[in-house]
Design a protein around this motif. Structure first.
Motif, mmCIF file in Angstrom:
data_model
loop_
_atom_site.group_PDB
_atom_site.id
_atom_site.type_symbol
_atom_site.label_atom_id
_atom_site.label_comp_id
_atom_site.label_asym_id
_atom_site.label_seq_id
_atom_site.Cartn_x
_atom_site.Cartn_y
_atom_site.Cartn_z
ATOM 1 N N LYS A 358 0.848 -1.186 0.000
ATOM 2 C CA LYS A 358 0.000 0.000 0.000
ATOM 3 C C LYS A 358 0.888 1.242 0.000
ATOM 4 O O LYS A 358 1.877 1.315 0.725
ATOM 5 N N LYS A 359 0.528 2.183 -0.872
ATOM 6 C CA LYS A 359 1.234 3.467 -0.972
ATOM 7 C C LYS A 359 2.703 3.262 -1.324
ATOM 8 O O LYS A 359 3.581 3.974 -0.845
ATOM 9 N N ARG A 360 2.985 2.273 -2.183
ATOM 10 C CA ARG A 360 4.344 2.027 -2.632
ATOM 11 C C ARG A 360 4.581 2.722 -3.968
ATOM 12 O O ARG A 360 3.651 2.889 -4.770
ATOM 13 N N VAL A 361 5.815 3.119 -4.202
ATOM 14 C CA VAL A 361 6.213 3.769 -5.451
ATOM 15 C C VAL A 361 7.151 2.826 -6.185
ATOM 16 O O VAL A 361 8.238 2.498 -5.685
ATOM 17 N N LEU A 362 6.743 2.353 -7.355
ATOM 18 C CA LEU A 362 7.547 1.439 -8.155
ATOM 19 C C LEU A 362 7.959 2.148 -9.432
ATOM 20 O O LEU A 362 7.102 2.530 -10.246
#
Length: 483
Positions: A358-362
């Motif tokens: 959740k709320k990760r930046v890839l």
């Protein structure tokens, strides 16, 4: 039972001589209940039975219960107290317990489906699981063949129409065919609107049912007993599979669940056909299932997405990078359990590993490099973004540097070579160990990275600058140095 003379003697000793009930029972050799019965259950000697304070209000109570049979006694107490009742709530509850109308019992008809006729579908909530950035609810999707009781189950993170479609396709592959009916409850992922027998199903479900030639059907509202097979299957999993089991990831949980289905669920005895296991009855039912189409429909999630001004798209609580030339365009996102692809028409412009956090930046390094080439001033900020992508706890380390009064920008630039040299996995492990030790020194971080690199026997890339000429070094005898 006692005769009239003995009863008269008991009453004389109690009311005239004022003996206690215990003394009368002991002297006359009778049971204390006999004495109490003969004396009329009086609470004290020579006093009359106290009046029933609830009696005047009994008609109101009976009328209220007849209209609202499930009304709580405490609410009735408030109603009659406003009318002058001075008794206790306990007295009222005793009366309500005796006079409350009993619900009418419902008779159930036990039915057995024909082989290949019906499969029952439902979900069960089994708790929460920690994911990067927080935690997510964990559900188990269950499909049961009503005749053989063969079940398919898998852990899922959501109950969306796309998740339902994917699970139905996988269940069909597992069974090697489909039944003629799918029986559902009334969730919004299945039913968009319902008025009595008129039902408007979700378009994604209708499309899949048309492909498999299956008729979707619904239980009556608030009638879970109509899909008792799947209800019992969910209870079976909650009692036999999930207790005392730690699920650390959805992949690990599904792998264990498939093993459980194969080794425990299939060999279990069939509940209605004695002497047979579920696997035996399934072998009989399988030829009656409808054949699958030659090409199975796609189980991927396909949605349109808009690229924001930072060259990211939003999907399932996470952000995925795309090349900067697609900023502010509407692209097509195709997601499976394994990867996420972003397409422009039929061309794949970006591909990422699927993240269930959740709320990760890839972000891909080549996407950031393209932006850095255009905006050199953004190097420091983008360096932090790269570290956040590869090192989940980097923000804790940055906070330690800030609290210590260190130059965060300079330390960030000095940390980037560690990421390029050792890779994100090694750096993430080293940062985690550094923080657990209560340290935040950059030199200690570099030493931890090198220790992990040596432990894994990894070879670092070695590149020479253009000013270093390439030469062959011929070794010679070093004995002359001693002279």
């Amino acid at each position: 039972m006692i005769d009239a003379s003995r009863e008269a003697e008991i009453r004389r000793l109690f009311f005239a001589e004022h003996w206690t009930r215990g003394t009368i029972a002991a002297q006359l050799g009778v049971h204390p209940d006999v004495v109490a019965r003969a004396t009329g259950h009086t609470g004290s000697r020579g006093t009359a039975t106290p009046p029933n304070v609830l009696e005047p209000y009994e008609p109101v109570i009976d009328e209220t219960l007849a209209k609202y049979p499930r009304l709580r006694a405490s609410r009735i107490f408030d109603m009659i107290r406003a009318r002058g009742y001075s008794g206790s709530l306990r007295t009222l509850r005793r009366y309500v317990r005796r006079t409350r109308p009993m619900p009418k019992g419902e008779a159930f008809l036990r039915t057995e489906r024909l082989p290949g006729e019906q499969a029952q579908v439902d979900w069960g909530h089994v708790g929460k699981i920690a994911v990067p950035g927080g935690e997510r609810a964990l559900w188990v999707f269950v499909m049961v063949l009503a005749y053989s009781r063969t079940l398919w189950a898998e852990l899922v993170f959501d109950l969306s129409a796309h998740s339902l479609r994917r699970s139905l396709i996988r269940a069909a592959e597992f069974f090697g065919g489909v039944t003629r009916q799918w029986l559902f409850d009334n969730p919004k992922t299945v039913v968009l609107e319902r008025h009595g027998d008129l039902v408007r199903y979700h378009p994604a479900l209708l499309e899949l049912a048309a492909t498999f030639h299956v008729e979707p059907r619904l239980c009556a509202v608030r009638k879970p007993e109509q899909k008792g097979a799947v209800e019992r299957a969910i209870r079976f999993l909650k009692e036999r599979f999930f207790p005392a089991r730690t699920i650390r990831s959805i992949e690990q949980g599904n792998a264990q669940l498939r093993e459980f289905l194969r080794e425990v669920a299939m060999p279990r005895p069939h509940p209605t056909i004695s002497g047979c296991t579920v696997a035996d009855v399934f072998a009989e039912e399988r030829p009656r299932l409808l054949a699958l189409p030659e090409i199975l429909p796609s189980a991927d999630t396909i949605v349109p997405v808009v690229v924001d001004k930072t060259a990211f798209v939003q999907f399932d609580c996470n952000r995925y990078s795309v090349p900067p030339e697609h900023i502010r365009k509407t692209l097509t996102l195709v997601a499976s359990d394994v990867d996420v692809r972003i397409l422009e028409r039929d061309e794949v412009v970006a591909r990422h590993e699927r993240c269930f956090g959740k709320k990760r930046v890839l972000e891909r390094s080549e996407h950031r490099a393209a932006i850095l080439d255009e905006k050199r001033g953004a190097r420091q900020l983008k360096g932090r973004d790269r570290l956040r992508v590869s090192v989940p706890r980097i923000d804790e380390l940055l906070a330690r540097w800030l609290e210590d009064g260190r130059n965060v920008g300079s330390l960030t630039l000095r940390t980037m070579p560690l990421l390029d040299l050792y890779g994100g996995r090694v750096l993430a492990d080293a940062v985690a160990e550094l923080l657990e030790r209560g340290q935040h020194d950059l030199g200690a971080l570099a030493i931890l990275c090198e220790k992990r690199r040596r432990h894994r026997a990894a070879v670092l890339p070695l590149e020479f600058g253009s000013h270093v000429p390439e030469r062959d070094v011929v070794p010679h005898d070093l004995g002359g140095y001693d002279d």
